[in-house]
Scaffold this motif. Structure first.
Motif, mmCIF file in Angstrom:
data_model
loop_
_atom_site.group_PDB
_atom_site.id
_atom_site.type_symbol
_atom_site.label_atom_id
_atom_site.label_comp_id
_atom_site.label_asym_id
_atom_site.label_seq_id
_atom_site.Cartn_x
_atom_site.Cartn_y
_atom_site.Cartn_z
ATOM 1 N N TYR A 80 0.890 -1.170 0.000
ATOM 2 C CA TYR A 80 0.000 0.000 0.000
ATOM 3 C C TYR A 80 0.920 1.209 0.000
ATOM 4 O O TYR A 80 1.751 1.356 0.901
ATOM 5 N N GLN B 295 -1.740 -1.157 -3.888
ATOM 6 C CA GLN B 295 -2.822 -0.189 -3.747
ATOM 7 C C GLN B 295 -2.263 1.218 -3.583
ATOM 8 O O GLN B 295 -1.344 1.443 -2.797
ATOM 9 N N GLN C 281 -7.619 7.525 -1.467
ATOM 10 C CA GLN C 281 -8.726 6.858 -0.790
ATOM 11 C C GLN C 281 -10.103 7.299 -1.249
ATOM 12 O O GLN C 281 -11.101 6.635 -0.943
ATOM 13 N N ARG D 7 -11.221 6.882 -3.995
ATOM 14 C CA ARG D 7 -11.695 5.805 -4.872
ATOM 15 C C ARG D 7 -12.565 4.798 -4.119
ATOM 16 O O ARG D 7 -13.258 3.999 -4.751
ATOM 17 N N SER D 8 -12.525 4.829 -2.799
ATOM 18 C CA SER D 8 -13.354 3.932 -2.002
ATOM 19 C C SER D 8 -14.657 4.588 -1.561
ATOM 20 O O SER D 8 -15.414 4.006 -0.787
ATOM 21 N N SER E 281 -19.656 3.091 0.998
ATOM 22 C CA SER E 281 -18.203 3.284 0.961
ATOM 23 C C SER E 281 -17.525 2.126 1.674
ATOM 24 O O SER E 281 -18.143 1.396 2.454
ATOM 25 N N ASN F 171 -13.660 0.962 3.677
ATOM 26 C CA ASN F 171 -12.401 1.423 4.238
ATOM 27 C C ASN F 171 -11.278 1.084 3.256
ATOM 28 O O ASN F 171 -11.114 -0.069 2.860
ATOM 29 N N HIS F 172 -10.517 2.102 2.859
ATOM 30 C CA HIS F 172 -9.502 1.909 1.823
ATOM 31 C C HIS F 172 -8.427 0.926 2.262
ATOM 32 O O HIS F 172 -7.912 0.135 1.454
ATOM 33 N N ASN G 292 -9.889 -2.543 2.158
ATOM 34 C CA ASN G 292 -9.966 -3.009 0.778
ATOM 35 C C ASN G 292 -8.647 -3.634 0.339
ATOM 36 O O ASN G 292 -8.623 -4.675 -0.345
ATOM 37 N N LYS H 207 -9.628 -0.903 -5.029
ATOM 38 C CA LYS H 207 -10.319 0.315 -5.427
ATOM 39 C C LYS H 207 -9.380 1.292 -6.135
ATOM 40 O O LYS H 207 -9.834 2.129 -6.924
ATOM 41 N N ALA H 208 -8.092 1.214 -5.830
ATOM 42 C CA ALA H 208 -7.129 2.156 -6.415
ATOM 43 C C ALA H 208 -5.866 1.397 -6.796
ATOM 44 O O ALA H 208 -4.830 1.489 -6.130
#
Length: 484
Positions: free
Chosen positions: A140, A167, A171, A173-174, A356, A358-359, A362, A376-377
């Motif tokens: 991340y 990732q 964030q 994107r989430s 939504s 949590n990034h 995810n 998500k990203a």
């Protein structure tokens, strides 16, 4: 009411309403073999390392520490004091003290570490992520994911080569509300979408005079610089103010505006780096050790759309009475400001809603499943949004100091969106309101650079191409990177 005044009235109206309406809305590195999946399956324990122990690193430690089955095994920072302080905090939170180290290579050499999150200064992001992925760890990485364009592309390549999960820390994107807004646009309900702007208005003062300053005894400065050029400390504060030094940071574009240009790319379904880029601005209102502009506008031209990024770091009125930062996407049927939809007359139509996630959670979910498509990203999106900020800064860095009237004349000769000249005129008014004498301290006007988006290089400037990458400082060299 003129077209320009009408557009700004609509923007200010919808943003103010969005601010009010939006208040109520916001494969593991060492894949387990079957014989390893025993008592802990399917939620096997993930041993995580946090690289960088200041503001975002503390958030990483807290967020990953809350994920079920995740143990913070390491915290790492060249500043020994920061590493020990975060280790103390983690120990209180999880009941076990992580190892506190200064060199991230210690983390990479430990095969029991499954994942790492990178909250270092920007210049370390790419190399730290690449080394970790090549060591078999999922990653991340905070925004901007890279310090140069070629570094970002190399991160994408290494993720593909190694099969690692990577990732980006963008964030938004989430956000379920923004996902709903993106779907609304893709369904054609906003009509023809041809223009967007990003806004970062936030006063930042001087970081102090340029000089040669003593380094803190508890910091390994060689490790702090890593892949950056070895230069003496020329500012009073080592931490955070690296953002405003080209050797280690990317200015306010890379610090905050990247969040909003990423939203624009997502909502407008834009890929690549566009056809051209132009940047104007300066570090004005005071003299200090900083190099990056505190006032800047960047124009990205895509085949059928334009994005303007705007930064103000001096005292300023907000873009509207209730909103100071964000993104606005214009369509022929209305506008989306933040996560709210407005009609052409500036009336609030709806505020988008959606679930939504949590990034950080995810990322862990994708690590457990080994499925990159669950992110998500993904690193590719992080790379492209980061690269837009980089190319904007390249134009600025290659610019020349000119009086406002000459810059305005140049803009009139370019085939750019009609909002470009208007945004520049507002910038000049803003600076004059701050009593900046633009004859004595003129603005910098960057060249309009043409881009081959497929190749991620410039077609008309060898100087700009030379900024796409930089030679690493041994042994902190990005492996496999191609000179351009």
């Amino acid at each position: 009411m003129s077209k320009s005044t009408r557009r700004r009235f609509f923007e200010e109206s919808m943003i103010a309403a969005a601010a009010a309406a939006g208040v109520a809305t916001a494969s593991r590195p060492q894949r387990l073999l079957a014989q390893d999946a025993k008592a802990d399956a399917p939620n096997d324990r993930i041993r995580h390392a946090v690289l960088g122990c200041r503001i975002r690193g503390r958030v990483h430690a807290a967020q990953f520490g809350r994920q079920e089955g995740v143990e913070i095994a390491y915290v790492c920072d060249p500043d020994r004091t920061l590493a020990e302080e975060l280790a103390d905090t983690v120990e209180k939170d999880q009941g076990r003290r992580p190892k506190a180290v200064q060199d991230l290579r210690v983390v990479n050499d430990d095969p029991s570490v499954d994942t790492v999150s990178i909250a270092t200064p920007n210049h370390w992001h790419a190399l730290a992520a690449i080394w970790a992925m090549q060591a078999g760890k999922d990653v991340y990485v905070e925004k901007p994911v890279s310090h140069t364009v070629s570094e970002g592309r190399r991160m994408v390549q290494v993720a593909e080569e190694t099969g690692r999960i990577c990732q980006a820390g963008t964030q938004n994107r989430s956000s379920g509300a923004l996902a709903a807004a993106a779907e609304y646009i893709r369904d054609g309900k906003l009509g023809d979408v041809t223009f967007a702007r990003t806004i970062i208005y936030g006063q930042r003062g001087s970081i102090g005079p340029r000089g040669t300053y003593e380094l803190p005894a508890h910091v390994d400065y060689n490790l702090f610089l890593g892949p950056a050029a070895y230069e003496p400390l020329t500012r009073p504060r080592l931490h955070y103010d690296w953002h405003w030094d080209w050797n280690t940071g990317n200015g306010e574009l890379g610090n905050n505006n990247i969040h909003y240009v990423d939203i624009c790319r997502w909502l407008m379904d834009l890929t690549g780096l566009g056809n051209s880029v132009l940047s104007l601005g300066g570090r004005l209102g005071y003299e200090d050790a900083g190099e990056t502009p505190n006032t800047q506008m960047v124009v990205h031209s895509f085949p059928s759309s334009t994005i303007i990024q705007e930064v103000r770091g001096l005292k300023t009125d907000p873009f509207s009475t209730k909103f100071q930062a964000g993104s606005i996407v214009h369509g022929s049927e209305g506008f989306i400001a933040g996560s709210s939809l407005f009609d052409l007359d500036g009336n609030l139509v709806q505020t988008f809603e959606g679930p939504s996630v949590n990034h950080f959670a995810n990322f862990i979910q994708a690590v457990r499943s080994g499925r990159r498509d669950e992110l998500k990203a993904d690193i590719l999106e992080g790379h492209l949004s980061s690269a837009l900020c980089h190319v904007g800064n390249f134009s600025y860095r290659l610019g020349k100091k000119l009086p406002p009237q000459e810059i305005a004349s140049k803009l009139e000769t370019y085939a750019l969106h009609d909002e470009v000249l208007r945004t520049f005129e507002r910038m000049v008014d803003h600076l004059r309101d701050n009593e900046v004498n633009l004859e004595q301290t003129p603005l910098t006007a960057g060249p309009l650079l043409s881009i081959d988006s497929d190749q991620e290089r410039f077609t008309d400037s060898s100087e700009a191409n030379s900024l796409l990458t930089r030679e690493g400082r041994s042994p902190f060299v990005v492996p496999g990177i191609q000179n351009v």
